[in-house]
Design a protein around this motif. Structure first.
Motif, mmCIF file in Angstrom:
data_model
loop_
_atom_site.group_PDB
_atom_site.id
_atom_site.type_symbol
_atom_site.label_atom_id
_atom_site.label_comp_id
_atom_site.label_asym_id
_atom_site.label_seq_id
_atom_site.Cartn_x
_atom_site.Cartn_y
_atom_site.Cartn_z
ATOM 1 N N UNK A 1 54.015 49.762 35.972
ATOM 2 C CA UNK A 1 54.410 50.703 34.936
ATOM 3 C C UNK A 1 55.849 50.576 34.500
ATOM 4 N N UNK A 2 56.529 49.490 34.925
ATOM 5 C CA UNK A 2 57.940 49.311 34.578
ATOM 6 C C UNK A 2 58.214 47.910 34.068
ATOM 7 N N UNK A 3 57.205 47.250 33.478
ATOM 8 C CA UNK A 3 57.418 45.930 32.890
ATOM 9 C C UNK A 3 56.774 44.789 33.655
ATOM 10 N N UNK A 4 56.215 45.050 34.829
ATOM 11 C CA UNK A 4 55.536 44.000 35.598
ATOM 12 C C UNK A 4 54.033 44.255 35.567
ATOM 13 N N UNK A 5 53.276 43.212 35.218
ATOM 14 C CA UNK A 5 51.827 43.360 35.093
ATOM 15 C C UNK A 5 51.170 42.011 35.371
ATOM 16 N N UNK A 6 49.940 42.056 35.859
ATOM 17 C CA UNK A 6 49.184 40.835 36.126
ATOM 18 C C UNK A 6 47.697 41.118 36.057
ATOM 19 N N UNK A 7 46.920 40.059 35.964
ATOM 20 C CA UNK A 7 45.463 40.230 35.919
ATOM 21 C C UNK A 7 44.814 39.188 36.819
ATOM 22 N N UNK A 8 43.557 39.476 37.213
ATOM 23 C CA UNK A 8 42.833 38.538 38.058
ATOM 24 C C UNK A 8 41.336 38.710 37.876
ATOM 25 N N UNK A 9 40.616 37.689 38.218
ATOM 26 C CA UNK A 9 39.149 37.714 38.152
ATOM 27 C C UNK A 9 38.594 37.371 39.529
ATOM 28 N N UNK A 10 37.460 37.964 39.838
ATOM 29 C CA UNK A 10 36.815 37.692 41.122
ATOM 30 C C UNK A 10 35.311 37.701 40.979
ATOM 31 N N UNK A 11 34.644 36.959 41.854
ATOM 32 C CA UNK A 11 33.194 36.862 41.797
ATOM 33 C C UNK A 11 32.632 36.901 43.213
ATOM 34 N N UNK A 12 31.558 37.726 43.411
ATOM 35 C CA UNK A 12 30.948 37.854 44.738
ATOM 36 C C UNK A 12 29.522 38.381 44.584
ATOM 37 N N UNK A 13 28.813 38.396 45.717
ATOM 38 C CA UNK A 13 27.434 38.892 45.685
ATOM 39 C C UNK A 13 27.372 40.408 45.523
ATOM 40 N N UNK A 14 28.456 41.101 45.923
ATOM 41 C CA UNK A 14 28.530 42.552 45.803
ATOM 42 C C UNK A 14 29.740 42.928 44.943
ATOM 43 N N UNK A 15 29.715 44.173 44.442
ATOM 44 C CA UNK A 15 30.789 44.617 43.556
ATOM 45 C C UNK A 15 32.125 44.794 44.283
ATOM 46 N N UNK A 16 32.198 45.495 45.423
ATOM 47 C CA UNK A 16 33.510 45.689 46.079
ATOM 48 C C UNK A 16 34.232 44.389 46.418
ATOM 49 N N UNK A 17 33.574 43.365 46.983
ATOM 50 C CA UNK A 17 34.300 42.117 47.235
ATOM 51 C C UNK A 17 34.804 41.435 45.964
ATOM 52 N N UNK A 18 34.049 41.548 44.873
ATOM 53 C CA UNK A 18 34.485 40.955 43.606
ATOM 54 C C UNK A 18 35.755 41.640 43.100
ATOM 55 N N UNK A 19 35.798 42.976 43.201
ATOM 56 C CA UNK A 19 36.986 43.714 42.765
ATOM 57 C C UNK A 19 38.170 43.386 43.657
#
Length: 218
Positions: free
Chosen positions: A41-59
């Motif tokens: 919230x102060x100018x630093x930001x990033x993004x990522x992608x993940x893939x798994x058999x279940x939703x929590x591990x992907x997130x």
């Protein structure tokens, strides 16, 4: 879009979760892919992608990648420095500066990125494909190409004098003019001094010549 806060430093936003099916000989194998945006919230930001058999591990995979790939966004008064286009694949994202009080005029992945970066006022538009993955990547492409005035001047090698430099130069010029004025007066006094000194000498010569003329007349 779901907000998640794992600690006090970064806030995470799950932009999109997609279910993927792979057809194999014995049927279908389902897996989930997620895209997560994290920022302080102060100018630093990033993004990522993940893939798994279940939703929590992907997130979790996407969140870890987002924290590793942080970028610094230049901000000017809570908005972006200038208008810019970001592109990724068939998606184009427009970011435009906005006056204070406008708010974040954005939707989907663009809003998640703007809020995570701490941008308070901005106008945005998505042109072309609205795939959430491509929208987030196009937004980051635009943020990575933002530059401040100082960065542009440094890149071009241009130095612009500020108001402080101009104000400081004016008293110096006035001081130089003040110093020159007495010198001019002194020169005028010196020029007039010899004339005053010569007047008594001329009177003495005239008095000496007068008796001589009288003697010759007699």
């Amino acid at each position: 879009m779901m907000n998640r806060e794992r600690d006090s430093e970064f806030a995470e936003t799950v932009v999109h979760i997609n279910r993927v099916a792979k057809v194999v000989k014995g049927g279908k194998n389902f897996s989930f892919s997620a895209v997560v945006v994290a920022g302080d919230g102060a100018g630093r930001v990033g993004y990522g992608t993940g893939k798994a058999r279940e939703v929590p591990p992907a997130i979790q995979k996407a969140s870890e990648q987002a924290r590793k790939e942080m970028v610094k966004v230049p901000l000017v008064g809570g908005t972006v420095p200038h208008k810019i286009w970001g592109r990724w694949g068939a998606t184009k994202v427009l970011l435009r500066p906005a006056s204070p009080g406008t708010g974040v005029i954005a939707g989907g992945g663009v809003r998640a990125v703007m809020e995570s970066a701490g941008i308070q006022d901005v106008l945005t538009k998505i042109v072309g494909s609205r795939n959430p993955f491509n929208v987030v990547r196009a937004t980051f492409n635009a943020l990575n190409n933002l530059m401040t005035d100082e960065q542009v001047r440094r890149l071009r090698g241009v130095e612009v004098a500020g108001p402080e430099t101009t104000e400081a130069a004016e008293p110096v010029a006035e001081a130089e003019e003040t110093k020159d004025e007495p010198a001019v007066e002194e020169t005028a006094a010196e020029a007039a001094a010899p004339e005053v000194a010569d007047e008594p000498a001329e009177e003495a010569e005239a008095e000496a010549e007068a008796p001589a003329e009288e003697a010759e007349t007699k």
